[in-house]
Scaffold this motif. Structure first.
Motif, PDB file in Angstrom:
ATOM      1  N   UNK A  70       1.011  -1.124  -0.196  1.00 30.55           N
ATOM      2  CA  UNK A  70      -0.107   0.119  -0.322  1.00 30.55           C
ATOM      3  C   UNK A  70       0.848   1.603   0.023  1.00 30.55           C
ATOM      4  N   UNK A  71       1.753   0.984   0.471  1.00 32.96           N
ATOM      5  CA  UNK A  71       2.930   1.990   0.738  1.00 32.96           C
ATOM      6  C   UNK A  71       3.163   2.495  -0.738  1.00 32.96           C
ATOM      7  N   UNK A  72       3.835   1.462  -0.692  1.00 35.55           N
ATOM      8  CA  UNK A  72       4.712   1.421  -1.755  1.00 35.55           C
ATOM      9  C   UNK A  72       3.541   2.113  -3.285  1.00 35.55           C
ATOM     10  N   UNK A  73       2.518   1.627  -3.935  1.00 33.67           N
ATOM     11  CA  UNK A  73       1.665   2.059  -4.511  1.00 33.67           C
ATOM     12  C   UNK A  73       1.156   3.214  -4.311  1.00 33.67           C
ATOM     13  N   UNK A  74       1.393   3.569  -2.979  1.00 35.41           N
ATOM     14  CA  UNK A  74       0.312   5.404  -2.232  1.00 35.41           C
ATOM     15  C   UNK A  74       1.669   6.589  -3.701  1.00 35.41           C
ATOM     16  N   UNK A  75       3.218   5.932  -2.832  1.00 35.20           N
ATOM     17  CA  UNK A  75       4.306   6.484  -3.483  1.00 35.20           C
ATOM     18  C   UNK A  75       4.164   6.867  -4.771  1.00 35.20           C
ATOM     19  N   UNK A  76       4.229   5.592  -5.287  1.00 34.25           N
ATOM     20  CA  UNK A  76       4.718   5.659  -6.776  1.00 34.25           C
ATOM     21  C   UNK A  76       3.393   6.574  -7.518  1.00 34.25           C
ATOM     22  N   UNK A  77       1.979   6.466  -7.151  1.00 31.90           N
ATOM     23  CA  UNK A  77       1.227   7.667  -7.422  1.00 31.90           C
ATOM     24  C   UNK A  77       1.276   8.987  -7.381  1.00 31.90           C
ATOM     25  N   UNK A  78       2.087   8.882  -6.080  1.00 34.62           N
ATOM     26  CA  UNK A  78       2.653  10.079  -6.126  1.00 34.62           C
ATOM     27  C   UNK A  78       3.905  10.553  -7.222  1.00 34.62           C
ATOM     28  N   UNK A  79       4.902  10.138  -7.376  1.00 35.12           N
ATOM     29  CA  UNK A  79       5.764  10.450  -8.448  1.00 35.12           C
ATOM     30  C   UNK A  79       5.267  10.603  -9.561  1.00 35.12           C
ATOM     31  N   UNK A  80       4.430   9.504 -10.420  1.00 38.85           N
ATOM     32  CA  UNK A  80       4.017   9.830 -11.588  1.00 38.85           C
ATOM     33  C   UNK A  80       2.762   9.986 -12.416  1.00 38.85           C
ATOM     34  N   UNK A  81       1.509  10.877 -10.964  1.00 35.38           N
ATOM     35  CA  UNK A  81       0.864  11.812 -11.191  1.00 35.38           C
ATOM     36  C   UNK A  81      -1.220  10.485 -11.204  1.00 35.38           C
ATOM     37  N   UNK A  82      -0.325   9.410 -11.089  1.00 31.82           N
ATOM     38  CA  UNK A  82      -1.287   8.625 -11.526  1.00 31.82           C
ATOM     39  C   UNK A  82      -1.703   7.278 -10.834  1.00 31.82           C
ATOM     40  N   UNK A  83      -2.574   6.857 -10.386  1.00 29.54           N
ATOM     41  CA  UNK A  83      -2.687   5.809  -9.259  1.00 29.54           C
ATOM     42  C   UNK A  83      -2.605   4.869  -9.482  1.00 29.54           C
ATOM     43  N   UNK A  84      -1.503   3.759  -9.173  1.00 28.63           N
ATOM     44  CA  UNK A  84      -0.994   2.328  -9.044  1.00 28.63           C
ATOM     45  C   UNK A  84      -1.309   1.800  -7.861  1.00 28.63           C
ATOM     46  N   UNK A  85      -1.367   0.458  -8.560  1.00 22.16           N
ATOM     47  CA  UNK A  85      -1.390  -0.821  -7.693  1.00 22.16           C
ATOM     48  C   UNK A  85      -0.501  -1.755  -7.799  1.00 22.16           C
ATOM     49  N   UNK A  86      -0.201  -2.315  -6.338  1.00 24.57           N
ATOM     50  CA  UNK A  86       1.409  -3.038  -6.593  1.00 24.57           C
ATOM     51  C   UNK A  86       0.565  -4.028  -5.983  1.00 24.57           C
ATOM     52  N   UNK A  87       1.761  -4.730  -5.975  1.00 25.27           N
ATOM     53  CA  UNK A  87       1.310  -6.199  -5.452  1.00 25.27           C
ATOM     54  C   UNK A  87       2.997  -6.811  -4.990  1.00 25.27           C
ATOM     55  N   UNK A  88       3.063  -7.979  -4.410  1.00 25.68           N
ATOM     56  CA  UNK A  88       4.712  -8.249  -4.287  1.00 25.68           C
ATOM     57  C   UNK A  88       4.171 -10.348  -4.097  1.00 25.68           C
ATOM     58  N   UNK A  89       5.052 -10.258  -4.829  1.00 30.02           N
ATOM     59  CA  UNK A  89       5.732 -11.687  -4.715  1.00 30.02           C
ATOM     60  C   UNK A  89       7.085 -12.155  -4.193  1.00 30.02           C
ATOM     61  N   UNK A  90       6.846 -13.481  -3.671  1.00 37.30           N
ATOM     62  CA  UNK A  90       7.412 -14.202  -2.435  1.00 37.30           C
ATOM     63  C   UNK A  90       8.074 -15.718  -3.729  1.00 37.30           C
ATOM     64  N   UNK A  91       9.529 -15.346  -3.918  1.00 39.11           N
ATOM     65  CA  UNK A  91       9.857 -16.790  -3.887  1.00 39.11           C
ATOM     66  C   UNK A  91      10.946 -17.396  -2.489  1.00 39.11           C
ATOM     67  N   UNK A  92      10.830 -18.296  -2.722  1.00 40.85           N
ATOM     68  CA  UNK A  92      10.674 -19.929  -1.730  1.00 40.85           C
ATOM     69  C   UNK A  92      11.318 -21.039  -2.634  1.00 40.85           C
ATOM     70  N   UNK A  93      12.285 -21.885  -2.357  1.00 43.78           N
ATOM     71  CA  UNK A  93      12.527 -22.815  -3.246  1.00 43.78           C
ATOM     72  C   UNK A  93      12.154 -23.086  -4.451  1.00 43.78           C
ATOM     73  N   UNK A  94      12.184 -22.177  -5.268  1.00 43.75           N
ATOM     74  CA  UNK A  94      11.602 -21.709  -6.395  1.00 43.75           C
ATOM     75  C   UNK A  94      10.940 -21.729  -7.215  1.00 43.75           C
ATOM     76  N   UNK A  95       9.973 -21.797  -6.010  1.00 44.36           N
ATOM     77  CA  UNK A  95       8.360 -21.297  -5.809  1.00 44.36           C
ATOM     78  C   UNK A  95       7.846 -20.033  -5.974  1.00 44.36           C
ATOM     79  N   UNK A  96       7.127 -19.315  -6.292  1.00 47.14           N
ATOM     80  CA  UNK A  96       6.720 -18.265  -6.497  1.00 47.14           C
ATOM     81  C   UNK A  96       4.890 -18.243  -5.880  1.00 47.14           C
ATOM     82  N   UNK A  97       5.277 -16.622  -5.041  1.00 44.46           N
ATOM     83  CA  UNK A  97       3.704 -17.087  -4.413  1.00 44.46           C
ATOM     84  C   UNK A  97       2.836 -14.994  -3.945  1.00 44.46           C
TER      85      UNK A  97
END
Length: 258
Positions: free
Chosen positions: A32-59
């Motif tokens: 949420x912080x990243x989406x808000x920060x980048x929205x301010x930078x670009x001047x447009x609403x951004x969405x952001x997700x976080x993907x984690x990879x452990x043991x070669x598997x992503x989620x």
């Protein structure tokens, strides 16, 4: 233009660790912080997700919105997109325009249907055991300029250090909780052994063998049997122990609720 590398943003991300009770809340807070920060930078609403990879598997583990989580999971299912490539190459990967970029056709089509027209995957360093990436989604093409990508990379660096700190704190707290539980279980077992020693006039080793045999016979955990003995030490729980032979010094023991 706000800079994601300024002290206020750094402090804001690190405050998530102090102000949030669990790791999932911190992950959601980072996106949420990243989406808000980048929205301010670009001047447009951004969405952001976080993907984690452990043991070669992503989620997908967090998102600033339901839409962000959905778009990120589509990428995981299709196994193509800037997020996954960013994890492999170790630097930011851009999907500049879903209408003209043909590198990931199925994913671009899915983004266009969801009214998302560009995306950016930025990896984060979480240490040796896992990797993560921030996946940014923009409603129009052309928003990820060189300056915006630079800002996103700087933000990912700070977010990575925040998550490393959060993971370290959670691991320490979990270890402390495990140690406390182990000590509590050990205390209950020692007290139960004391009860058995008093009732059967045997040594501590013999009492522990009786307790272990009772645990195996009842198919219960050792500390559960010990807790039951302590709870019923007034006489509700009656021990029945039988010696096989005095030479072998082996004992069988069971407990009968009366």
């Amino acid at each position: 233009m706000d800079s994601t590398g300024n002290p206020e943003h750094i402090r804001g991300l690190h405050d998530l660790v102090a102000g949030t009770a669990d790791i999932k809340g911190i992950l959601d807070g980072v996106t949420l912080f990243a989406a808000n920060a980048m929205s301010l930078v670009a001047g447009e609403p951004f969405d952001c997700a976080l993907t984690l990879r452990r043991r070669k598997r992503t989620a997908t583990v967090a998102g600033s919105s339901e839409k962000a989580v959905l778009l990120d999971r589509i990428e995981q299912n299709l196994r193509q997109g800037p997020c996954l490539e960013a994890l492999d190459v170790g630097h930011a990967v851009l999907l500049a325009d879903v209408e003209t970029d043909t590198k990931w056709p199925k994913y671009s089509e899915a983004l266009a249907i969801a009214d998302c027209h560009s995306g950016l995957g930025v990896p984060m360093d979480l240490g040796e055991t896992s990797e993560a990436v921030l996946n940014f989604f923009a409603p129009t093409a052309g928003l990820f300029t060189r300056e915006v990508i630079s800002e996103a990379t700087a933000l990912a660096d700070v977010a990575g250090s925040t998550l490393r700190l959060a993971i370290r704190i959670e691991s320490t707290e979990r270890l402390n909780a495990d140690l406390k539980a182990a000590m509590a279980n050990r205390t209950v077992i020692d007290l139960a052994c004391g009860v058995i020693m008093a009732q059967n006039r045997c040594t501590q080793d013999e009492a522990f063998k009786m307790l272990t045999q009772a645990s195996s016979h009842r198919n219960q955990k050792l500390n559960a049997v010990a807790a039951e003995i302590i709870a019923n030490v007034t006489g509700v729980l009656t021990p029945r122990c039988t010696s096989k032979t005095e030479n072998s010094a082996r004992y069988s023991c069971s407990w009968r609720l009366s």
